[in-house]
Design an enzyme around this catalytic site. Structure first.
Site, PDB file in Angstrom:
ATOM      1  N   LEU A   1      42.098  31.914  28.001  1.00 61.23           N
ATOM      2  CA  LEU A   1      43.340  31.825  28.771  1.00 61.23           C
ATOM      3  C   LEU A   1      43.143  31.971  30.278  1.00 61.23           C
ATOM      4  CD1 LEU A   1      45.655  33.772  26.310  1.00 61.23           C
ATOM      5  CD2 LEU A   1      45.284  31.299  26.498  1.00 61.23           C
ATOM      6  N   CYS A   2      41.902  31.948  30.739  1.00 62.65           N
ATOM      7  CA  CYS A   2      41.634  32.008  32.182  1.00 62.65           C
ATOM      8  C   CYS A   2      41.843  30.632  32.805  1.00 62.65           C
ATOM      9  CB  CYS A   2      40.197  32.457  32.438  1.00 62.65           C
ATOM     10  SG  CYS A   2      39.948  34.213  32.222  1.00 62.65           S
ATOM     11  N   HIS A   3      42.418  30.633  33.996  1.00 61.43           N
ATOM     12  CA  HIS A   3      42.610  29.390  34.732  1.00 61.43           C
ATOM     13  C   HIS A   3      41.284  28.940  35.352  1.00 61.43           C
ATOM     14  CE1 HIS A   3      46.671  31.133  34.682  1.00 61.43           C
ATOM     15  NE2 HIS A   3      47.103  29.895  34.780  1.00 61.43           N
TER      16      HIS A   3
ATOM     17  N   MET B   1      38.354  38.431  36.325  1.00 56.84           N
ATOM     18  CA  MET B   1      37.556  37.980  35.183  1.00 56.84           C
ATOM     19  C   MET B   1      36.271  37.297  35.642  1.00 56.84           C
ATOM     20  SD  MET B   1      39.158  39.301  32.779  1.00 56.84           S
ATOM     21  CE  MET B   1      37.946  38.756  31.595  1.00 56.84           C
ATOM     22  N   GLU B   2      36.327  36.621  36.776  1.00 52.87           N
ATOM     23  CA  GLU B   2      35.131  35.965  37.298  1.00 52.87           C
ATOM     24  C   GLU B   2      34.091  36.998  37.733  1.00 52.87           C
ATOM     25  OE1 GLU B   2      38.089  33.020  36.758  1.00 52.87           O
ATOM     26  OE2 GLU B   2      38.257  34.983  37.688  1.00 52.87           O
TER      27      GLU B   2
ATOM     28  N   ASP C   1      17.688  39.557  28.216  1.00 50.81           N
ATOM     29  CA  ASP C   1      16.948  38.442  27.628  1.00 50.81           C
ATOM     30  C   ASP C   1      15.541  38.331  28.209  1.00 50.81           C
ATOM     31  OD1 ASP C   1      16.546  35.929  26.152  1.00 50.81           O
ATOM     32  OD2 ASP C   1      16.628  35.029  28.138  1.00 50.81           O
TER      33      ASP C   1
END
Length: 165
Positions: free
Chosen positions: A78-80, A116-117, A131
């Site tokens: 739901l992130c733009h 969120m970014e 990793d």
């Protein structure tokens, strides 16, 4: 019914939806996030000496974090999609942890925030470190991923208070 915080991505029927930001004013938005990767001291030394099998761990993790911030809307439903104007990822050793501390900042001029970014940048930088160093240390721990600050927008500014490791 009490009024208080509400989930903006849930409509009156309880269904998830993407928030309409079309009527919001464009403002400068900045967000910062942090996290860490705890590891054995000898693993940290291996990374800092540039002797990891897979190459430059810190440089690769920095680039992975930047790339991830630009892909956030492809990862989180739901992130733009955003036109970021800046993303930075800083990775510093911390002998006391022992491990690496990761900080990310995302910035734009737009109608929705960049929290969120910034969080995605930190998360993917941490995963990349894991990793690239897992052959030497499978007991590494990723943690402390959290929003540190945000500015701009209708909800105002936010700064995390106190040390909450």
């Amino acid at each position: 019914m009490m009024s208080g915080p509400r989930l903006t991505h849930i409509d009156s029927a309880g269904e998830a939806h993407m928030v309409d930001v079309g009527d919001k004013a464009e403002t400068e938005r900045v967000a910062a996030a942090e996290g860490f990767v705890r590891m054995r001291p000898e693993t940290l030394a291996l990374i800092l000496e540039g002797n990891a099998k897979k190459g430059d761990v810190i440089g690769t993790a920095r680039l992975a974090g930047i790339m991830a911030a630009k892909q956030t809307s492809n990862l989180i439903p739901l992130c733009h999609p955003l036109m970021l104007t800046k993303v930075s990822v800083d990775i510093v050793p911390d002998d006391a942890l022992p491990g690496l501390r990761i900080e990310a900042m995302a910035k734009l001029k737009g109608r929705t925030g960049v929290e969120m970014e910034a969080l995605t940048a930190v998360s993917i930088a941490c995963l990349t470190i894991y990793d690239m160093a897992k052959a030497a240390d499978r007991e590494m721990e990723i943690g402390g991923i959290r929003l540190v600050s945000k500015s701009g927008g209708k909800s105002g500014d936010y700064r995390r208070g106190g040390d909450q490791d």
